[in-house]
Design a protein around this motif. Structure first.
Motif, PDB file in Angstrom:
ATOM      1  N   GLU A 102      -5.810   4.140   7.752  1.00  0.00           N
ATOM      2  CA  GLU A 102      -4.909   5.041   8.334  1.00  0.00           C
ATOM      3  C   GLU A 102      -3.839   4.001   9.448  1.00  0.00           C
ATOM      4  O   GLU A 102      -2.492   4.147   9.325  1.00  0.00           O
ATOM      5  CB  GLU A 102      -5.496   5.846   9.029  1.00  0.00           C
ATOM      6  N   SER A 103      -4.684   3.324  10.026  1.00  0.00           N
ATOM      7  CA  SER A 103      -3.991   2.269  11.041  1.00  0.00           C
ATOM      8  C   SER A 103      -2.866   1.200  10.294  1.00  0.00           C
ATOM      9  O   SER A 103      -1.890   1.239  10.873  1.00  0.00           O
ATOM     10  CB  SER A 103      -5.052   1.535  11.774  1.00  0.00           C
ATOM     11  N   ALA A 104      -3.368   0.703   9.454  1.00  0.00           N
ATOM     12  CA  ALA A 104      -2.447  -0.097   8.428  1.00  0.00           C
ATOM     13  C   ALA A 104      -1.148   0.471   7.906  1.00  0.00           C
ATOM     14  O   ALA A 104      -0.284   0.064   8.271  1.00  0.00           O
ATOM     15  CB  ALA A 104      -3.181  -0.892   7.585  1.00  0.00           C
ATOM     16  N   ARG A 105      -1.403   1.738   7.573  1.00  0.00           N
ATOM     17  CA  ARG A 105      -0.428   2.324   6.977  1.00  0.00           C
ATOM     18  C   ARG A 105       0.538   2.755   8.191  1.00  0.00           C
ATOM     19  O   ARG A 105       1.846   2.621   8.131  1.00  0.00           O
ATOM     20  CB  ARG A 105      -0.812   3.990   6.417  1.00  0.00           C
ATOM     21  N   TRP A 106       0.143   3.063   9.443  1.00  0.00           N
ATOM     22  CA  TRP A 106       0.934   3.269  10.405  1.00  0.00           C
ATOM     23  C   TRP A 106       1.626   2.029  11.099  1.00  0.00           C
ATOM     24  O   TRP A 106       2.683   2.136  11.524  1.00  0.00           O
ATOM     25  CB  TRP A 106       0.176   3.851  11.677  1.00  0.00           C
ATOM     26  N   ILE A 107       0.811   0.924  11.153  1.00  0.00           N
ATOM     27  CA  ILE A 107       1.501  -0.395  11.320  1.00  0.00           C
ATOM     28  C   ILE A 107       2.792  -0.722  10.458  1.00  0.00           C
ATOM     29  O   ILE A 107       3.974  -0.737  11.070  1.00  0.00           O
ATOM     30  CB  ILE A 107       0.361  -1.337  11.393  1.00  0.00           C
ATOM     31  N   LYS A 108       2.699  -0.517   9.235  1.00  0.00           N
ATOM     32  CA  LYS A 108       3.689  -0.769   8.298  1.00  0.00           C
ATOM     33  C   LYS A 108       4.787   0.257   8.363  1.00  0.00           C
ATOM     34  O   LYS A 108       5.947  -0.089   8.642  1.00  0.00           O
ATOM     35  CB  LYS A 108       3.026  -0.617   6.707  1.00  0.00           C
ATOM     36  N   GLU A 109       4.439   1.475   8.679  1.00  0.00           N
ATOM     37  CA  GLU A 109       5.560   2.476   8.588  1.00  0.00           C
ATOM     38  C   GLU A 109       6.395   2.236  10.133  1.00  0.00           C
ATOM     39  O   GLU A 109       7.668   2.665  10.113  1.00  0.00           O
ATOM     40  CB  GLU A 109       5.023   3.991   8.998  1.00  0.00           C
ATOM     41  N   ASN A 110       5.798   1.840  11.035  1.00  0.00           N
ATOM     42  CA  ASN A 110       6.591   1.457  12.259  1.00  0.00           C
ATOM     43  C   ASN A 110       7.033   0.049  12.380  1.00  0.00           C
ATOM     44  O   ASN A 110       7.520  -0.265  13.348  1.00  0.00           O
ATOM     45  CB  ASN A 110       5.775   2.101  13.321  1.00  0.00           C
ATOM     46  N   ARG A 111       6.749  -0.613  11.418  1.00  0.00           N
ATOM     47  CA  ARG A 111       7.373  -1.941  11.388  1.00  0.00           C
ATOM     48  C   ARG A 111       6.893  -2.774  12.752  1.00  0.00           C
ATOM     49  O   ARG A 111       7.595  -3.500  13.218  1.00  0.00           O
ATOM     50  CB  ARG A 111       8.750  -2.169  11.282  1.00  0.00           C
TER      51      ARG A 111
END
Length: 173
Positions: A102-111
């Motif tokens: 979940e955190s990795a997806r959030w990191i990616k989405e927010n660049r």
């Protein structure tokens, strides 16, 4: 051979229990802040970091699906402006590995290129290991452990979970 493994396990456990991760050295600024639910003091600590301006955005990973943003804000006395601009409640994670996903997806989405990970001291090693495995390549992860007084049982269980996770990683699981 078995006795050597037992000695290695015991020495590793002593190291694990005696040298728990510590709070981050301040001042530390990152683009994002990730706090994992489940331990007392984690969310209040992360909110203080966010309110100080030491990060622009915050993900609370592992929030119960029944908790609404309004309830979260009331529980932790989060100002509406901060809730609206800067806090994401993550509802997908149910354990440490899914916190990392979940955190990795959030990191990616927010660049984001740098994040501060907030969790309890006894949980930090495994949480940071999993996040480092899942996060986009090049993401800088700073560990910010919330000090606690873990019982022998918690330390024993967490040490063995960490070992199991590392073995699973080594065999490609």
């Amino acid at each position: 051979m078995l006795s050597l493994l037992l000695i290695a396990w015991a020495l590793g456990f002593i190291w694990f229990a005696m040298f728990l991760p510590r709070p981050a050295n301040e001042p530390l600024r990152t683009e994002g802040l990730i706090v994992l639910t489940g331990g007392s003091g984690r969310i209040p600590h992360a909110l203080r970091v966010l309110e100080r301006g030491a990060a622009r955005r915050m993900l609370v990973s592992g929030v119960d699906r029944e908790v609404r943003p309004r309830e979260f804000a009331a529980e932790y006395k989060v100002p509406g402006r901060l809730m609206a601009c800067c806090i994401t409640l993550g509802y997908d994670a149910v354990d440490t590995r899914t916190n990392a996903v979940e955190s990795a997806r959030w990191i990616k989405e927010n660049r984001l290129h740098s994040v501060r990970l907030v969790t309890t001291d006894w949980h930090m090693r495994r949480a940071a290991f999993d996040l480092a495995e899942e996060a986009p390549r090049g993401t800088v992860i700073f560990e910010d452990a919330v000090a606690s007084r873990p019982s022998f049982r918690i330390l024993f269980l967490e040490y063995n979970k960490l070992l199991a996770r590392m073995v699973a990683w080594m065999i490609g699981w």
